[in-house]
Design a protein around this motif. Structure first.
Motif, PDB file in Angstrom:
ATOM      1  N   ALA A   1       0.829  -1.205   0.000  1.00 51.96           N
ATOM      2  CA  ALA A   1       0.000   0.000   0.000  1.00 51.96           C
ATOM      3  C   ALA A   1       0.865   1.258   0.000  1.00 51.96           C
ATOM      4  O   ALA A   1       0.531   2.249  -0.660  1.00 51.96           O
ATOM      5  N   VAL A   2       1.978   1.213   0.723  1.00 51.14           N
ATOM      6  CA  VAL A   2       2.909   2.351   0.730  1.00 51.14           C
ATOM      7  C   VAL A   2       3.546   2.500  -0.643  1.00 51.14           C
ATOM      8  O   VAL A   2       3.623   3.609  -1.188  1.00 51.14           O
ATOM      9  N   LYS A   3       3.976   1.387  -1.207  1.00 44.73           N
ATOM     10  CA  LYS A   3       4.661   1.408  -2.496  1.00 44.73           C
ATOM     11  C   LYS A   3       3.777   1.982  -3.600  1.00 44.73           C
ATOM     12  O   LYS A   3       4.243   2.739  -4.447  1.00 44.73           O
ATOM     13  N   ILE A   4       2.492   1.627  -3.590  1.00 45.37           N
ATOM     14  CA  ILE A   4       1.606   2.120  -4.649  1.00 45.37           C
ATOM     15  C   ILE A   4       0.784   3.331  -4.193  1.00 45.37           C
ATOM     16  O   ILE A   4      -0.131   3.763  -4.884  1.00 45.37           O
ATOM     17  N   ASN A   5       1.138   3.876  -3.037  1.00 47.57           N
ATOM     18  CA  ASN A   5       0.596   5.130  -2.525  1.00 47.57           C
ATOM     19  C   ASN A   5      -0.926   5.092  -2.315  1.00 47.57           C
ATOM     20  O   ASN A   5      -1.619   6.043  -2.637  1.00 47.57           O
ATOM     21  N   GLN A   6      -1.430   4.005  -1.758  1.00 47.75           N
ATOM     22  CA  GLN A   6      -2.845   3.897  -1.417  1.00 47.75           C
ATOM     23  C   GLN A   6      -3.030   4.317   0.042  1.00 47.75           C
ATOM     24  O   GLN A   6      -2.939   3.502   0.960  1.00 47.75           O
ATOM     25  N   LYS A   7      -3.278   5.606   0.234  1.00 48.40           N
ATOM     26  CA  LYS A   7      -3.348   6.173   1.584  1.00 48.40           C
ATOM     27  C   LYS A   7      -4.444   5.532   2.433  1.00 48.40           C
ATOM     28  O   LYS A   7      -4.237   5.268   3.613  1.00 48.40           O
ATOM     29  N   HIS A   8      -5.622   5.308   1.869  1.00 47.71           N
ATOM     30  CA  HIS A   8      -6.715   4.747   2.657  1.00 47.71           C
ATOM     31  C   HIS A   8      -6.417   3.314   3.107  1.00 47.71           C
ATOM     32  O   HIS A   8      -6.779   2.916   4.219  1.00 47.71           O
ATOM     33  N   LYS A   9      -5.755   2.544   2.270  1.00 52.07           N
ATOM     34  CA  LYS A   9      -5.351   1.184   2.674  1.00 52.07           C
ATOM     35  C   LYS A   9      -4.267   1.250   3.746  1.00 52.07           C
ATOM     36  O   LYS A   9      -4.262   0.445   4.683  1.00 52.07           O
ATOM     37  N   GLN A  10      -3.342   2.200   3.614  1.00 48.51           N
ATOM     38  CA  GLN A  10      -2.307   2.372   4.634  1.00 48.51           C
ATOM     39  C   GLN A  10      -2.959   2.645   5.983  1.00 48.51           C
ATOM     40  O   GLN A  10      -2.567   2.066   7.003  1.00 48.51           O
ATOM     41  N   LEU A  11      -3.963   3.526   5.981  1.00 51.79           N
ATOM     42  CA  LEU A  11      -4.691   3.838   7.217  1.00 51.79           C
ATOM     43  C   LEU A  11      -5.295   2.577   7.827  1.00 51.79           C
ATOM     44  O   LEU A  11      -5.147   2.320   9.018  1.00 51.79           O
TER      45      LEU A  11
END
Length: 75
Positions: free
Chosen positions: A5-15
């Motif tokens: 999620a960090v690598k593909i910049n998915q902020k909501h998944k990171q949360l």
């Protein structure tokens, strides 16, 4: 999953992942690790205006209560 999620910049998944990891650490009694995850999630939440900010702040309050930091828990 978090690293993807960090690598593909998915902020909501990171949360989502950070809060879930924080919850797990809290249940395990690893309060420092839980605090780190919740604070990282809070930073992301505030930057994207996510609705999960309330859940994260509640988790930080519960964590502070478990650590007997009642002044912090009230804030």
């Amino acid at each position: 999953a978090l690293s993807v999620a960090v690598k593909i910049n998915q902020k909501h998944k990171q949360l989502e992942y950070l809060v879930n990891i924080g919850d797990t650490y809290l249940k395990m009694g690893k309060f420092t690790d839980a605090n780190e995850r919740y604070n990282r999630a809070l930073q992301i939440s505030q930057s994207v205006g996510a609705s999960s900010t309330c859940k994260i702040l509640n988790s930080l309050g519960l964590l502070a209560k478990k650590c007997s930091d009642y002044d912090k828990a009230l804030n």
